[in-house]
Design a protein around this motif. Sequence first.
Motif: not given
Length: 749
Positions: A340-350
């Motif tokens: 789901v994060l990949g589909a949103k193009k969200l690679k990481a959370i810092a």
Amino acid sequence: MQLTADSPKCSGCRVCLTICPLAHFHDNNTKKAALKVEGRFPAPGGFKVTTCNQCGDCAAVCPVEAIHFDQGVYWINPDECTNCLACVEACPLDVMFTHPDLSFPIKCDACGECTRYCGTEVLHLERKESEVIPPPHVFPNPTKAPFPLGGYAGWILRVNLTDKTFKKEKLEVRLAEEYLGGRGFAARLLYDELEPGIDPLGPKNNKVVVAGGPLSGLFVPGAGKTEFAAKSPATGGWGDSSVGGMLSAELKQAGYDAIVVEGSASSPVYLFVDNDRVELRDASAYWGKGSITVEKMLKDELGEHFQVATIGPAGEAGVKFACITHDFGRQAGRTGIGAVLGAKKLKAIAVHGTRGIAIADLEGFMKAAKDAFQDCFDSAGRQVWQRYGTAGVTTWSNEVGAFPTRNFISGQLEGYEALGGEPMRQKMVVADKACFGCPVPCGKYSHSGNVYVEGPEYETTALIGGNCGLTNMDDVAYANYLCDELGLDTISAGNAIAFAMECYQRGIITDADTGGVALRFGDAKAVNYLIEKIAQRQGFGAILAGGVKFAAARFGQGSDAFAIHVKGLEVSGYESHQAPAMLLSYMTADVGAHHNKSWAITHDIAAGRQLIEGKAEKVIELQHIRPLFDCLGACRLQWVELSMSLEHYPKVLSALFGKEVAWQDLMKVSERVWNLTRLFWLREVPGFGRSWDYPPARFWQDPIEGGPTDGSVMTRAQIDQLLDEYYARRGWDQNGVPTPAKLAELGLP
């Protein structure tokens, strides 16, 4: 007199960083601690703990003589300090700290409070016989309560990736009281906010909730769990997954109880959170790289004080069981939220934060929390659990015939002894590793061949090892490393590979399907080949990347009978042909077949494997207790493995919240969440009901082969009996739908 540290023993639990500010500032804020814990995996050498050596350099440079020497210890008098920070500059060990809430530097006064709760005996107080240990110098500076209940930051951070906007939203008191946090928050938010029927990976907006609980980041054993939740691409229904480590503590100290991510970015980004500073930053340089590699890169860029969660290439490619990685080898592994994060193009959370956590009744909280820690320290199972962690389960599981072997056709692996906890400890374990606040570290840093890996944990050994027929621990460790770096859930990956191997063995698929690679049980090269192909969704791997339910639909020829899943989620590490409570746990788990909702195999063994009656009652009890921890933001293993009494939790929470909390209140919250996730399934999956709660036919058609449970198999009638009893006790109808009376009792929907 001085505090010293035996750094090689440090597991990174940060208990010392929680007790220090509580003793000195009446504040649960690790950024006010007077010692330093540094280090990360996979660097050999582990953690480094730095403490004040009472050298006196700080006193020598203080222009107003605010640093005094008394009973062998230098300490700061804040009434005399001008906060010029000359002492901070002069400290040769860099262990004098500043904090925005304070008007004077933080310095160790060798009170020794941290030494009492260090589970691995890293910290020691060295003193002469004539020196008397001083009580902690107390400078009250507690965090002001931002919320009517203690333990909460009081805010939800909403992130819209499409329009790159952020919003701080006040946490509702009712949400906290009725759902506590973690998976409870996620269930309520996603049920209320998701458009019914969306494709989890499609253009319509799925959301991801990242949430801790009221205990996250506190001086409580194991208060380091973070919940990730979304509509699951693996199943099409409810999806949540918890991960240990440090993230939820940091999120709370940044000032947030949860993050809600919606929308999709047009190009790869990562979410940067530093207290009130929130940004979406370009992640193009990280896209395509491995989970652990990117975590290292982000820590190098941002600093060790940031806590990072990442996805790997599998999440980017949309593998239905892609996971989220944190703390160099911890995973939110199940239900495919990495995709789901990949589909949103969200690679990481810092995330980084410096705020404290309010506690309503500090004195009562400290007493209850210290009692809980002492319960862990006094546990008869402490030494064994710390030595082996979950790897110690491998031998027991084989001995009782519960070790999934060759696609769940057997419960005992020939040569399992080589995969046990002691061989692993002697051969590859480098150091112990703890999650936040855990006094008994069960994680293991391991070195195998040319790779470092956390674990292998039991579930990986069971599904990548036994289920695929591997008997060499180095082979399991390398496959574990590949899955971690590529971002794959080892449980689902092991199931998918074992399923493909059985299909190959039966002639359902051939070399023409696999790209010329023979898929035979016990072949480590074939396992690694499939892991890489699945993560890239290349060729044959693209079929397995959809999970065993999807693959069985493609292969046909009766393969669905031995595609080991429930509701589309692959079964975790306990063979259950003749374990009715454990099988029912898998059948009815609200994410699909996962043991963390109800680990009932020990009850089957104790009560009798043939017994059907009464098993549903035990499963429901466990389904209320175990997921409760995911609402609280705490680990369940202190209770499961160390026998820490559940009575500690209402005592801790009563003091934390400032109002009386009873155990039955907590169980009611957990039951409410369980029924809400059932409603989520009923809304999202057309025709959902009883038929979705059945296991594959293997469990009633194919008797176990070999081991102590040889020949065991349940009947379809027994499985129906289990479901009938379960539904009745739940207050659901015989199609598995909660009745209006049950919903009214729980205040749902």
